[in-house]
Design an enzyme around this catalytic site. Structure first.
Site, PDB file in Angstrom:
ATOM      1  N   HIS A  27       0.803  -1.227   0.000  1.00  0.00           N
ATOM      2  CA  HIS A  27       0.000   0.000   0.000  1.00  0.00           C
ATOM      3  C   HIS A  27       0.842   1.287   0.000  1.00  0.00           C
ATOM      4  O   HIS A  27       0.709   2.160   0.839  1.00  0.00           O
ATOM      5  CB  HIS A  27      -1.133   0.003   1.039  1.00  0.00           C
ATOM      6  CG  HIS A  27      -0.793  -0.132   2.497  1.00  0.00           C
ATOM      7  ND1 HIS A  27       0.196   0.578   3.110  1.00  0.00           N
ATOM      8  CD2 HIS A  27      -1.381  -0.873   3.463  1.00  0.00           C
ATOM      9  CE1 HIS A  27       0.216   0.286   4.395  1.00  0.00           C
ATOM     10  NE2 HIS A  27      -0.721  -0.605   4.637  1.00  0.00           N
ATOM     11  N   HIS A  81      -5.421  -8.973  14.241  1.00  0.00           N
ATOM     12  CA  HIS A  81      -5.434  -7.711  13.492  1.00  0.00           C
ATOM     13  C   HIS A  81      -6.229  -7.931  12.210  1.00  0.00           C
ATOM     14  O   HIS A  81      -6.006  -8.908  11.496  1.00  0.00           O
ATOM     15  CB  HIS A  81      -3.990  -7.301  13.197  1.00  0.00           C
ATOM     16  CG  HIS A  81      -3.833  -6.060  12.389  1.00  0.00           C
ATOM     17  ND1 HIS A  81      -4.784  -5.060  12.317  1.00  0.00           N
ATOM     18  CD2 HIS A  81      -2.808  -5.637  11.592  1.00  0.00           C
ATOM     19  CE1 HIS A  81      -4.352  -4.103  11.520  1.00  0.00           C
ATOM     20  NE2 HIS A  81      -3.168  -4.420  11.063  1.00  0.00           N
ATOM     21  N   GLU A  83      -6.504  -6.105   9.357  1.00  0.00           N
ATOM     22  CA  GLU A  83      -6.099  -5.596   8.036  1.00  0.00           C
ATOM     23  C   GLU A  83      -6.019  -6.773   7.047  1.00  0.00           C
ATOM     24  O   GLU A  83      -5.620  -7.884   7.418  1.00  0.00           O
ATOM     25  CB  GLU A  83      -4.766  -4.837   8.119  1.00  0.00           C
ATOM     26  CG  GLU A  83      -4.522  -4.033   6.856  1.00  0.00           C
ATOM     27  CD  GLU A  83      -3.417  -2.980   6.953  1.00  0.00           C
ATOM     28  OE1 GLU A  83      -2.721  -2.921   7.972  1.00  0.00           O
ATOM     29  OE2 GLU A  83      -3.274  -2.221   5.973  1.00  0.00           O
ATOM     30  N   ASP A  85      -4.078  -7.944   4.917  1.00  0.00           N
ATOM     31  CA  ASP A  85      -2.890  -8.800   4.752  1.00  0.00           C
ATOM     32  C   ASP A  85      -2.891  -9.947   5.768  1.00  0.00           C
ATOM     33  O   ASP A  85      -2.159 -10.921   5.614  1.00  0.00           O
ATOM     34  CB  ASP A  85      -1.583  -8.001   4.827  1.00  0.00           C
ATOM     35  CG  ASP A  85      -1.487  -7.064   6.006  1.00  0.00           C
ATOM     36  OD1 ASP A  85      -2.520  -6.544   6.451  1.00  0.00           O
ATOM     37  OD2 ASP A  85      -0.363  -6.837   6.497  1.00  0.00           O
ATOM     38  N   HIS A 145      -1.641  -1.896  14.702  1.00  0.00           N
ATOM     39  CA  HIS A 145      -1.530  -0.786  13.779  1.00  0.00           C
ATOM     40  C   HIS A 145      -2.902  -0.168  13.449  1.00  0.00           C
ATOM     41  O   HIS A 145      -2.995   0.915  12.884  1.00  0.00           O
ATOM     42  CB  HIS A 145      -0.839  -1.352  12.519  1.00  0.00           C
ATOM     43  CG  HIS A 145      -1.013  -0.649  11.246  1.00  0.00           C
ATOM     44  ND1 HIS A 145      -1.412  -1.242  10.082  1.00  0.00           N
ATOM     45  CD2 HIS A 145      -0.824   0.658  10.942  1.00  0.00           C
ATOM     46  CE1 HIS A 145      -1.445  -0.367   9.111  1.00  0.00           C
ATOM     47  NE2 HIS A 145      -1.090   0.782   9.588  1.00  0.00           N
ATOM     48  N   ASP A 164       1.323  -6.756  13.855  1.00  0.00           N
ATOM     49  CA  ASP A 164       2.255  -5.890  13.106  1.00  0.00           C
ATOM     50  C   ASP A 164       3.464  -5.423  13.937  1.00  0.00           C
ATOM     51  O   ASP A 164       4.549  -5.189  13.382  1.00  0.00           O
ATOM     52  CB  ASP A 164       1.513  -4.633  12.609  1.00  0.00           C
ATOM     53  CG  ASP A 164       0.725  -4.876  11.344  1.00  0.00           C
ATOM     54  OD1 ASP A 164       0.857  -5.953  10.740  1.00  0.00           O
ATOM     55  OD2 ASP A 164      -0.053  -3.978  10.956  1.00  0.00           O
ATOM     56  N   TYR A 192      10.225  -0.303   8.464  1.00  0.00           N
ATOM     57  CA  TYR A 192       8.856  -0.732   8.770  1.00  0.00           C
ATOM     58  C   TYR A 192       8.233   0.208   9.804  1.00  0.00           C
ATOM     59  O   TYR A 192       7.092   0.666   9.649  1.00  0.00           O
ATOM     60  CB  TYR A 192       8.885  -2.168   9.299  1.00  0.00           C
ATOM     61  CG  TYR A 192       7.524  -2.739   9.577  1.00  0.00           C
ATOM     62  CD1 TYR A 192       6.800  -3.381   8.577  1.00  0.00           C
ATOM     63  CD2 TYR A 192       6.942  -2.638  10.834  1.00  0.00           C
ATOM     64  CE1 TYR A 192       5.544  -3.904   8.825  1.00  0.00           C
ATOM     65  CE2 TYR A 192       5.694  -3.154  11.099  1.00  0.00           C
ATOM     66  CZ  TYR A 192       4.990  -3.782  10.091  1.00  0.00           C
ATOM     67  OH  TYR A 192       3.749  -4.285  10.347  1.00  0.00           O
ATOM     68  N   HIS A 225       4.808 -10.158  10.439  1.00  0.00           N
ATOM     69  CA  HIS A 225       5.648  -9.977   9.247  1.00  0.00           C
ATOM     70  C   HIS A 225       7.104 -10.187   9.632  1.00  0.00           C
ATOM     71  O   HIS A 225       7.559  -9.679  10.675  1.00  0.00           O
ATOM     72  CB  HIS A 225       5.547  -8.549   8.690  1.00  0.00           C
ATOM     73  CG  HIS A 225       4.173  -8.146   8.242  1.00  0.00           C
ATOM     74  ND1 HIS A 225       3.571  -8.642   7.112  1.00  0.00           N
ATOM     75  CD2 HIS A 225       3.290  -7.262   8.768  1.00  0.00           C
ATOM     76  CE1 HIS A 225       2.378  -8.084   6.962  1.00  0.00           C
ATOM     77  NE2 HIS A 225       2.178  -7.248   7.962  1.00  0.00           N
TER      78      HIS A 225
HETATM   79 FE1  FEO Z   1      -1.594  -3.535   9.651  1.00  0.00          FE
HETATM   80 FE2  FEO Z   1       0.253  -6.219   8.521  1.00  0.00          FE
HETATM   81  O1  FEO Z   1      -1.260  -5.136   8.695  1.00  0.00           O
END
Ligand code: FEO
Length: 399
Positions: A27, A81, A83, A85, A145, A164, A192, A225
């Site tokens: 993004h 989370h 989001e 992803d 996040h 995250d 990051y 991640h």
């Molecule tokens: Fe805030 Fe890895 O998504």
């Protein structure tokens, strides 16, 4: 043959996530080293999946799960989370696994309903989920996040699943941070944080304090991640985060510019010469050849944002507008600013850039410098002195 295998990371926990070797734009954040979407399977009495993966990686997740158990045996899914992803595959995974319950924070429940029309159970902050022979505790971490974000802590194995937080976009065959080069980890962690977490630094600070007060013993830190942090390396990433949240100014200026016929570039280089001559560091980044995510990464440990653009059609270069819009949203703190640029006949760019700085709550530390057409030797000497003055102003804010 199933080519995707789960990776055992502790007695009862397996990594079952996906490696995205190809992603180059997350993004708007340049990810030249790819990323991972980590998911974890806890083989407790109540088998529990922590997080899922981005939609295109659903089969990879399921294949890794199948490499150790029949996915139908999964009792619970926890979504730390919302989001996409980490939840893009959630609806399909639920259909395939048919878990007894799916858990998320209160905000997570709302978000999953809005995103996917999914009905899940919510868990209270600091509540616990009984997995039979193990216990999972939840800690809300709003805005790290998203408002829905939470950590999950597996008591018996002292594992903190941190979604995250403490992550990085780094695809690798290695699953643990201690198997990777420390400088690479530092670079990607800095990048990051600057691109994802920076605007929420106050909340990160509060969360770090809260986790500290809880005296959680943490043997493993599992972000969603990048690599997993094991015992001896956990203090390293925590130390980096304790630096990030402070956003202390450093003796380094980030010069971000674009150029039409080379004049503003000459100015940028001379300003950098002055800054370096005065004993400070400088980095010069041309917008059109530098990803915006690198610019904000460089700003994380700096003390000045110096921006330059020629005047084009009574305005600034669109590439500057792009990067400044991005930086503004990430709200870097404790910086001084200054603007410069060349012009042919109207010369609005410097004033516009100064307004961008003010809009970012970065008050220009000195009056901007604008030069007509091609700068000569005297002009460039003026730019060099401008750089010396910036270095002097920057040193005043160092602590
Ligand atoms: Fe805030 Fe890895 O998504």
């Amino acid at each position: 043959m199933n080519k995707f295998k789960a990776k055992q990371i502790s007695d009862k926990v397996y990594w079952v996530g996906a490696i995205d070797w190809d992603i180059r734009d997350f993004h708007g954040y340049g990810t030249p080293r790819g990323s991972t979407y980590n998911a974890f399977l806890i083989l407790a009495d109540k088998i529990t999946l922590i997080d899922t993966v981005k939609a295109p990686f659903e089969d990879e997740l399921m294949a890794r799960i199948k490499s150790i158990i029949d996915p139908a045996k999964i009792d619970y899914i926890v979504s730390n989370h919302s989001e996409p992803d980490h939840t893009g595959s959630l609806k399909n995974v639920i259909s395939r696994v048919k878990p007894k319950s799916v858990f998320a924070s209160k905000m997570g429940k709302k978000t999953l309903k809005s995103l996917y029309n999914l009905e899940v159970d919510s868990v209270e902050n600091k509540s616990a989920l009984d997995l039979g022979n193990m216990t999972l505790k939840f800690l809300e971490t709003r805005m790290i996040h998203w408002p829905d974000s939470m950590f999950s802590y597996l008591e018996e194995e002292k594992i903190l699943f941190s979604q995250d937080a403490f992550g990085m976009h780094l695809a690798s065959s290695e699953r643990f941070a201690d198997q990777l080069n420390r400088d690479l980890l530092r670079y990607e962690s800095d990048k990051y944080y600057a691109n994802i977490v920076l605007p929420f630094s106050n909340m990160v600070k509060r969360t770090l304090d809260q986790v500290g007060k809880m005296n959680l013993e943490i043997d493993m830190l599992c972000p969603d991640h990048g690599p997993i942090w094991r015992k001896n390396d956990i203090p390293i990433i925590l130390e980096w985060y304790s630096e990030y949240v402070e956003q202390k100014p450093f003796n380094k200026a980030v010069i971000v510019y674009d150029t039409m016929w080379g004049s503003t570039e000459k100015m940028a280089r001379s300003i950098a010469d002055g800054i370096i001559e005065a004993g400070s560091k400088a980095i010069v980044l041309r917008c059109r050849s530098t990803d915006r995510s690198i610019v904000i990464k460089e700003l994380l440990y700096s003390g000045a944002l110096i921006i330059g653009s020629p005047t084009i059609n009574n305005n600034i270069f669109p590439s500057l507008a792009d990067v400044l819009t991005y930086i503004k949203g990430l709200k870097p703190q404790n910086l001084i600013g200054a603007a410069f640029g060349s012009f042919g006949w109207s010369g609005e760019s410097v004033g516009i850039l100064e307004n961008y700085l003010r809009d970012m709550k970065i008050e220009p530390a000195i009056e901007g410098i604008k030069l007509n057409y091609i700068p000569g030797e005297k002009d460039l000497d003026q730019c060099r002195k401008f750089g010396v003055e910036i270095a002097s102003k920057m040193k005043e804010i160092l602590v």
